[in-house]
Design a protein around this motif. Structure first.
Motif, mmCIF file in Angstrom:
data_model
loop_
_atom_site.group_PDB
_atom_site.id
_atom_site.type_symbol
_atom_site.label_atom_id
_atom_site.label_comp_id
_atom_site.label_asym_id
_atom_site.label_seq_id
_atom_site.Cartn_x
_atom_site.Cartn_y
_atom_site.Cartn_z
ATOM 1 N N LEU A 36 0.907 -1.205 -0.031
ATOM 2 C CA LEU A 36 -0.125 -0.075 -0.110
ATOM 3 C C LEU A 36 0.975 1.311 0.072
ATOM 4 O O LEU A 36 1.747 1.499 1.047
ATOM 5 N N SER A 37 0.808 1.770 -1.148
ATOM 6 C CA SER A 37 1.943 2.797 -1.284
ATOM 7 C C SER A 37 1.337 4.335 -0.680
ATOM 8 O O SER A 37 0.004 4.372 -0.797
ATOM 9 N N MET A 41 2.708 4.531 4.872
ATOM 10 C CA MET A 41 2.438 3.267 4.684
ATOM 11 C C MET A 41 3.924 2.915 4.260
ATOM 12 O O MET A 41 4.870 3.673 3.835
ATOM 13 N N SER A 42 4.143 1.584 4.298
ATOM 14 C CA SER A 42 5.533 1.078 3.826
ATOM 15 C C SER A 42 5.389 0.363 2.369
ATOM 16 O O SER A 42 4.378 0.004 2.135
ATOM 17 N N ASN A 43 6.739 0.658 1.711
ATOM 18 C CA ASN A 43 6.781 0.237 0.250
ATOM 19 C C ASN A 43 7.261 -1.167 0.333
ATOM 20 O O ASN A 43 7.141 -1.644 -0.711
ATOM 21 N N LYS A 44 7.392 -1.824 1.431
ATOM 22 C CA LYS A 44 7.604 -3.175 1.665
ATOM 23 C C LYS A 44 6.699 -4.343 0.914
ATOM 24 O O LYS A 44 5.476 -4.172 1.607
ATOM 25 N N ALA A 45 6.919 -4.923 -0.107
ATOM 26 C CA ALA A 45 5.749 -5.958 -0.400
ATOM 27 C C ALA A 45 5.766 -7.316 0.202
ATOM 28 O O ALA A 45 6.979 -7.768 1.018
ATOM 29 N N GLN A 46 4.502 -7.613 0.437
ATOM 30 C CA GLN A 46 4.015 -8.665 1.332
ATOM 31 C C GLN A 46 3.415 -9.902 0.481
ATOM 32 O O GLN A 46 2.540 -9.414 -0.589
ATOM 33 N N SER A 47 3.941 -11.073 0.587
ATOM 34 C CA SER A 47 3.270 -12.215 -0.191
ATOM 35 C C SER A 47 1.880 -12.395 0.275
ATOM 36 O O SER A 47 1.241 -12.109 1.625
ATOM 37 N N GLY A 48 1.005 -12.711 -0.812
ATOM 38 C CA GLY A 48 -0.370 -13.216 -0.620
ATOM 39 C C GLY A 48 -1.005 -14.410 -1.690
ATOM 40 O O GLY A 48 -0.032 -14.804 -2.185
ATOM 41 N N VAL A 76 -0.281 -5.947 4.177
ATOM 42 C CA VAL A 76 0.436 -4.679 3.766
ATOM 43 C C VAL A 76 1.060 -4.171 5.225
ATOM 44 O O VAL A 76 0.630 -4.628 6.226
ATOM 45 N N ASN A 77 1.855 -3.313 5.087
ATOM 46 C CA ASN A 77 2.661 -2.776 6.161
ATOM 47 C C ASN A 77 2.333 -1.129 6.179
ATOM 48 O O ASN A 77 2.540 -0.623 5.536
ATOM 49 N N ASN A 185 -3.275 0.776 -3.891
ATOM 50 C CA ASN A 185 -2.873 -0.638 -3.651
ATOM 51 C C ASN A 185 -1.841 -0.849 -5.067
ATOM 52 O O ASN A 185 -2.250 -0.444 -6.044
ATOM 53 N N ARG A 186 -1.137 -1.770 -4.743
ATOM 54 C CA ARG A 186 -0.121 -2.032 -5.646
ATOM 55 C C ARG A 186 0.176 -3.763 -5.498
ATOM 56 O O ARG A 186 0.328 -4.135 -4.396
ATOM 57 N N GLN A 187 -0.122 -4.305 -6.941
ATOM 58 C CA GLN A 187 0.098 -5.859 -6.428
ATOM 59 C C GLN A 187 0.719 -6.416 -7.864
ATOM 60 O O GLN A 187 0.169 -6.182 -9.009
ATOM 61 N N PHE A 188 1.699 -7.316 -7.557
ATOM 62 C CA PHE A 188 2.241 -8.402 -8.658
ATOM 63 C C PHE A 188 1.607 -9.311 -8.328
ATOM 64 O O PHE A 188 1.698 -10.105 -7.170
#
Length: 200
Positions: A36-37, A41-48, A76-77, A185-188
């Motif tokens: 969640l940019s 918020m943190s730009n660190k990507a979390q898995s899901g 998200v962080n 929200n950003r998601q790969f």
């Protein structure tokens, strides 16, 4: 308005399913990496993960429509200095990492580069169905709705199985606290589609 547009496309899809040829119905699943940019918020990507179903409707030899309905679960962080941006009513003991679950509805337009490779893009509407964030004392920090664009590539080893990679970027500000900072929200995603039924 955006959700109504998605509904119109969905009902056109159902209509197409009733009368079209070579309609394919299948299941889809993906490993995701999300963040969640925005300020606080943190730009660190979390898995899901996400999982659901899709309908593939050919329009001609090059183009097809692929609506999907997905359960989209990820973490998200917040930033460590979140309370510096929200001094009033923010919780110093709030979770650094919190979970979000959306019902996601992408409507993808596919273009066949070759029999094996496809590129696609389209709108995606998301409805928040659960969250364990506790950033604030008096308000839910994340909005219930999100809208954005998804784009990606697919590799088709066979007619009933394909591998894909895609990227979603939110266009809406999902910050429900106030309008000072934009959160998006950003998601790969990397995953697979498996056909379970084809209407000839």
């Amino acid at each position: 308005m955006k959700f109504k547009l998605i509904l119109v496309v969905f009902f056109l899809t159902v209509y197409g399913f009733g009368f079209g040829q070579n309609i394919q119905v299948g299941v889809t699943g993906a490993l995701t990496f999300s963040n969640l940019s925005g300020t606080g918020m943190s730009n660190k990507a979390q898995s899901g993960i996400n999982a659901g179903g899709y309908v593939l409707i050919p329009l001609n030899t090059k183009f097809s429509i692929q609506p999907e309905v997905l359960y989209n679960y990820f973490s998200v962080n917040r930033a460590n200095n979140f309370t510096e941006f929200y001094v009033n009513n923010s919780r110093a003991d709030s979770r650094v990492s919190f979970n979000l679950a959306y019902l996601s509805i992408p409507i993808l337009i596919n273009y066949n580069i070759s029999p094996k490779f496809i590129i696609n893009a389209g709108p995606q509407y998301n409805i928040l169905i659960s969250s364990n964030e506790n950033l604030m004392y008096d308000v839910q920090a994340i909005k219930n709705n999100d809208f954005g664009v998804k784009a990606g590539v697919q590799f088709n080893p066979s007619a009933t199985f394909n591998l894909f990679a895609s990227y979603y970027t939110g266009l809406n500000n999902v910050n429900n606290i106030d309008n000072r900072y934009q959160w998006k929200n950003r998601q790969f995603q990397i995953g697979a589609n498996v056909a379970i039924f084809t209407k000839k």
